[in-house]
Motif scaffolding. Structure first.
Motif, PDB file in Angstrom:
ATOM      1  N   ALA A 113       1.008  -1.208   0.142  1.00  4.31           N
ATOM      2  CA  ALA A 113      -0.034  -0.026  -0.085  1.00  4.31           C
ATOM      3  C   ALA A 113       0.917   1.399   0.035  1.00  4.31           C
ATOM      4  O   ALA A 113       0.715   2.215  -0.635  1.00  4.31           O
ATOM      5  CB  ALA A 113      -0.868   0.051   1.452  1.00  4.31           C
ATOM      6  N   ASN A 130       3.868   1.394  -1.267  1.00  7.76           N
ATOM      7  CA  ASN A 130       4.564   1.476  -2.435  1.00  7.76           C
ATOM      8  C   ASN A 130       3.432   1.924  -3.577  1.00  7.76           C
ATOM      9  O   ASN A 130       3.991   2.801  -4.259  1.00  7.76           O
ATOM     10  CB  ASN A 130       4.953  -0.050  -2.876  1.00  7.76           C
ATOM     11  N   GLY A 131       2.243   1.729  -3.284  1.00 12.39           N
ATOM     12  CA  GLY A 131       1.307   2.262  -4.209  1.00 12.39           C
ATOM     13  C   GLY A 131       1.042   3.904  -3.940  1.00 12.39           C
ATOM     14  O   GLY A 131       0.857   4.443  -4.860  1.00 12.39           O
ATOM     15  N   LEU A 153       3.897   5.458  -5.704  1.00 14.38           N
ATOM     16  CA  LEU A 153       3.482   5.329  -7.348  1.00 14.38           C
ATOM     17  C   LEU A 153       2.481   6.063  -7.668  1.00 14.38           C
ATOM     18  O   LEU A 153       2.556   6.635  -8.869  1.00 14.38           O
ATOM     19  CB  LEU A 153       3.400   3.904  -7.684  1.00 14.38           C
ATOM     20  N   GLU A 202      -2.996   6.135 -12.254  1.00 10.78           N
ATOM     21  CA  GLU A 202      -4.241   6.761 -11.821  1.00 10.78           C
ATOM     22  C   GLU A 202      -5.171   5.750 -10.848  1.00 10.78           C
ATOM     23  O   GLU A 202      -5.856   6.356 -10.090  1.00 10.78           O
ATOM     24  CB  GLU A 202      -5.012   7.028 -12.958  1.00 10.78           C
ATOM     25  N   MET A 242      -4.102   3.591  -8.908  1.00  4.34           N
ATOM     26  CA  MET A 242      -3.530   3.803  -7.462  1.00  4.34           C
ATOM     27  C   MET A 242      -3.810   4.867  -6.646  1.00  4.34           C
ATOM     28  O   MET A 242      -4.323   5.194  -5.628  1.00  4.34           O
ATOM     29  CB  MET A 242      -1.967   3.534  -7.524  1.00  4.34           C
TER      30      MET A 242
END
Lengths: 279, 283, 398
Positions: B28, B30-31, B34, B249, B251
């Protein structure tokens, strides 16, 4: 008797309302099963008829046959079983450890509780998309064995496992452990030989709950296993691709584990469900 | 005992927590990183979302649908819990039937609901038999579709709420009911002044848990209406990822959902803690 | 039961499952092929490959998925690891997907090339290397309910009259993916517009036309995809829609075609008729575990006998036209009639973005009642930043 919200001599109006509610509950539970069963054994031409046929006119085993003939369906069943078994095994191992630690000290209890609560706040979609990228880097994204999915399911099942077993561990009197300690056993040995046997019912219940949780799970399965699917995304695929007969047959098969468990374990399961789902 | 036991406890609490954090929280985060990647670090993905009318609909629906769902599941759950706790003889059949929607996998229930509520489905078939007009239960973007989604979502979860409330009901001592009866209180008054106050802690606890779960609604909407019918943040994010193939988008949208759940969840927990503190003082 | 026993047994079970799962992973004598087929098509494909399986002593594992998911899996496999040996991709994805595929120039012999037209091969050739082979070529036609609509509409005017007389019986695929573009492009083309020039007079005229249809479309159009609108047609709540040949095959398999549903040409516009070319192309993804076996399968497919067999057993009209006078000819009459009017969409890298912008504009016109000019203006990039596609939507000779 505890918990009576009203006396038995309440007016006939209340009794009638209760009767209607009971009838609705039974209908709500039984009618859907009938619809699925009917759709799984009648030709699709009949299922698409309008107005709908309430009773089957012709019967066919073609839909059940296709479930067992199409190789993707067979491997999906095996994959679902494998993922559920592995994730449940991991979840109750780690969950038992967490539950035991939480029951023995306030610090570990609040640590465990905070982690579990925090984890519960994460939506599936927030985790699944970046997780897919990470699993792909590790080479276990969309794997034929479903191992990536099994790991995720284990992680989301640990809270359920831990909370199902917590009360049992907390109820074990410390004297028993201290007696074993005096006899020269290490704390790990005490956990394995003294505590686990006492908590075995809760452990078995947790195992079943975690298995069913993985068997039923749809969101992560949809995003992490794209071509090597487990049953829930495969059922979704069949449904939105207009294959009503095989979808209904598959749906009935998917219900077998959970329904067996609920009917067989009855009221003892209710207590466990409350503990496990109250989180 | 203490030192060795403490070491064991530390390992026993760290291993599961590290595992859960690694599998769930780290991706999460990491998301989150990103989601700020739009041809280099920027807010571009979020700006695109804010310019999409469907994002705003998804945001609004993500508050309305869970709200409605929680109301329905608590009304039904409470009614069922009262009905099943009251009679002298408990029926195993009724209890099993009440739990069945919980035992059946959610995807199976949603598949069924689709066949029931679709334009030429079983519900409209039954309505047509009586001669009345069929209704567009799942018509995209209609309020009726939202109500249908709320009902189906609530129906699957009602047994869980029922179980939670039954546990709370059974903890109410019989003496209180006896005292109320002796004081001449009727059924309704007993309900208002004995049952509900004693049940409040259970209700508040269950509300927070079910509320957080309801906010994360995904499969109900996906199966019944598709991402465009009654958009919610999770299906909106999914369609960005799957249909439009735009992971950053997607994420970003999922981060907004996570923010919403966190705010409401933490707010709810704080409220519950203050509530139980206040109530404890009263007792 | 002693909990240690429970734990041991469950771990043993889990280990057994894991090993079983590992064996389910590509064994030496197995290739995995991911196709965008229906479940019952997958079953028939299973039967179709039996010959190849016995000749080469391998098992062909057919995985049914959607094109976007297959592309995603292919992308992941190219970056790390995967189990796919053959994948089927939609024509519109070839531009993007060639980076994840292995070149096939050495696999396709000249006699194999003769099976398909040059245009079909051109679409599969990028930077002068061949990356894909045509698996099934498809284009859209109109599917109509012959019982409710004995005379299917032949022109735009007919279509509009039908829609107004029978509100809710015409459906377009409006979900947020490429289906909307496939349905609306024929209108754009036959008004003289093109996907590369969204603000041209023809494009705006076409959008104006569908805007007039919007109030009387089936109200589920906003969520319809190929399959959901097809199911609605099967159930009789939709009487006319546009779809690919598998639609007729699906209806036929449920007993609903030709007795209830048939195919007809897409209604003609001011500039004649048009239909988008689509279809599955096969590729061998990078990092395929059994690339050699996959190449052998491709060579097996690219013979006249096997192509006829494919067409016959799967009912995939497109590669090989059905014989005149057969039942298939009646079912696919609309597709046969549209064959001369097939147009390919541009095979450019940025096609996905272009299609995305079209899709948003179409949805704005259909479901938000936006005026075509403003829908184009707000959903397309500035002309300078736009996807650079040559005016290559010429007629394709198939």
């Amino acid at each position: 008797m505890n918990g009576r919200a009203g006396s038995d001599t309440a007016g006939p109006g209340l009794a009638a309302a209760r009767y209607v509610l009971n009838a609705l509950v039974v209908a709500g539970g039984v009618l859907p099963l009938y619809i699925l069963a009917k759709q799984s054994v009648t030709p699709e031409l009949e299922t698409f008829a309008w107005p709908p046929h309430w009773m089957p006119h012709r019967l066919t085993i073609a839909h059940f046959a296709s479930v067992f003939e199409v190789s993707e369906l067979r491997s999906a069943i095996l994959r679902s079983l494998g993922v559920a078994a592995i994730s449940a095994a991991i979840a109750i191992t780690l969950g038992a450890m967490l539950a035991y630690a939480m029951s023995r000290s306030p610090i570990t209890r609040s640590t465990g509780f905070s982690t579990v609560s925090g984890i519960r706040l994460l939506p599936m979609i927030t985790v699944a998309i970046p997780l897919g990228i990470i699993l792909a880097t590790l080479g276990i994204y969309d794997s034929p064995s479903g191992i990536g999915l099994a790991l995720v399911h284990a992680a989301i099942a640990i809270p359920t496992a831990a909370l199902t077993m917590y009360a049992s561990f907390a109820a074990i009197p410390l004297e028993i452990e201290e007696a074993a300690w005096i006899d020269g056993a290490s704390p790990l040995r005490i956990f394995l030989t003294v505590d686990l046997p006492i908590a075995r019912t809760a452990i078995a219940t947790a195992l079943i709950l975690c298995f069913i949780l993985s068997w039923d799970e749809f969101g992560f399965a949809l995003l992490v296993q794209q071509t090597n699917r487990t049953l829930p995304p495969l059922l979704y695929y069949y449904t939105v691709f207009g294959n009503v007969g095989p979808a209904s047959a598959l749906a009935l098969l998917m219900m077998i584990p959970a329904v067996c468990v609920v009917v067989a374990l009855g009221s003892s399961l209710r207590g466990a469900l409350i503990a496990g789902t109250s989180r | 005992m203490n030192a060795a036991a403490k070491k064991l406890r530390t390992v026993f609490v760290l291993a599961p927590c590290v595992f859960m954090t690694a599998m769930l929280l780290l991706p999460a985060l990491n998301g989150l990183v990103l989601s700020f990647d739009h041809h280099g670090p920027s807010l571009g993905n979020y700006r695109i979302l804010l310019g999409d009318p469907m994002f705003w609909r998804a945001l609004a629906n993500n508050l309305l649908v869970p709200f409605g769902s929680v109301i329905v599941e608590f009304a039904l759950g409470l009614a069922l819990a009262l009905a099943l706790t009251a009679p002298r003889k408990r029926s195993a059949l009724i209890e099993t039937a009440a739990i069945l929607p919980f035992a059946i996998p959610e995807i199976v229930i949603l598949t069924l609901a689709r066949y029931i509520f679709m334009p030429r489905g079983y519900l409209n078939g039954a309505i047509a038999m009586t001669g009345m007009h069929a209704l567009p239960w799942l018509s995209p973007r209609s309020s009726l579709a939202m109500l249908t989604v709320i009902f189906v979502d609530a129906w699957h979860v009602t047994p869980v709420v029922m179980l939670m409330l039954m546990a709370g009901l059974q903890a109410i001592p019989a003496e209180l009911y006896e005292a109320a009866r002796l004081d001449g209180a009727g059924t309704l008054a007993t309900f208002r002044f004995v049952t509900i106050p004693m049940l409040m802690p259970a209700i508040v606890g269950a509300l927070i848990l079910r509320g957080i779960d309801a906010l994360r609604i995904f499969s109900t909407v996906l199966v019944l209406t598709g991402p465009e019918g009654v958009p919610v943040l999770s299906t909106y994010s999914y369609s960005l990822w799957d249909d439009a193939q735009k992971p950053q988008e997607a994420m970003a949208a999922s981060m907004i959902l996570a923010l919403m759940v966190t705010l409401i969840g933490v707010g709810g927990l704080l409220f519950a803690r203050r509530y139980s503190r206040d109530n404890g003082a009263l007792k | 039961m002693h909990p240690l026993t429970t734990l041991t047994r469950s771990l043993a079970l889990a280990l057994g499952m894991l090993l079983a799962g590992c064996r389910a992973a590509p064994a030496p004598g197995q290739i995995n092929i991911a196709l965008a087929v229906f479940p019952d098509e997958a079953a028939r494909y299973d039967t179709f490959v039996a010959d190849f399986e016995s000749q080469h002593h391998v098992h062909v594992n057919v995985l049914a998925q959607t094109y976007p998911d297959i592309l995603q899996a292919m992308r992941v496999q190219a970056a790390s690891r995967g189990s796919l040996d053959l994948v089927e991709l939609d024509l519109a994805m070839l531009g993007e997907a060639h980076g994840y595929a292995q070149p096939l120039d050495s696999v396709v012999s000249p006699s194999a090339r003769a099976l398909f037209s040059n245009e079909a091969w051109n679409a599969a050739t990028i930077d002068r290397r061949l990356y894909f082979i045509p698996h099934r070529l498809m284009w859209q036609a109109m599917i109509y309910n012959r019982v409710e609509v004995p005379n299917p509409p032949a022109t735009w005017n007919d279509l509009e009259s039908f829609a107004r007389e029978h509100p809710g019986r015409l459906a377009l695929k409006g979900a947020r993916y490429e289906g909307a573009v496939c349905d609306v492009m024929p209108f754009v083309w036959t008004a003289g517009g093109s996907e590369c020039a969204p603000d041209s007079a023809g494009s705006l005229r076409a959008l104006d036309f569908i805007r007039q249809l919007a109030p009387v479309l089936n109200d589920e159009s906003a969520v319809f995809r190929e399959m959901s609108v097809l199911e609605a047609q099967a159930r009789g709540s939709v009487w006319i829609h546009f779809n690919w040949p598998f639609a007729i095959a699906y209806l036929h398999s449920k007993g609903l075609a030709p007795n209830v549903n048939l195919s007809a040409p897409i209604p003609a516009g001011p500039d004649g008729r048009a239909t988008p070319l689509g279809g599955g192309y096969l590729a061998i993804p990078k990092a395929a575990p059994h690339a050699k076996l996959a190449a052998e399968f491709i060579q097996y497919l690219l013979t006249a006998d096997v192509q006829s067999k494919l067409s016959r057993e799967l009912g995939w009209y497109g590669s090989v036209p059905p014989p005149m006078g057969s039942e298939d000819a009646q079912l696919y009459a609309g597709y046969v009639a549209m064959r001369p009017f097939v147009r390919a969409r541009p095979t450019v890298d940025c096609y996905a973005d272009l299609s995305d912008q079209w899709r948003r504009a179409i949805r704005a016109v259909l479901f938000d009642d936006a005026a075509p000019a403003s829908a184009i203006a707000s959903n397309f990039l500035e002309a300078a930043d736009r996807c650079d596609c040559a005016e290559s939507s010429s007629r394709t000779q198939l």
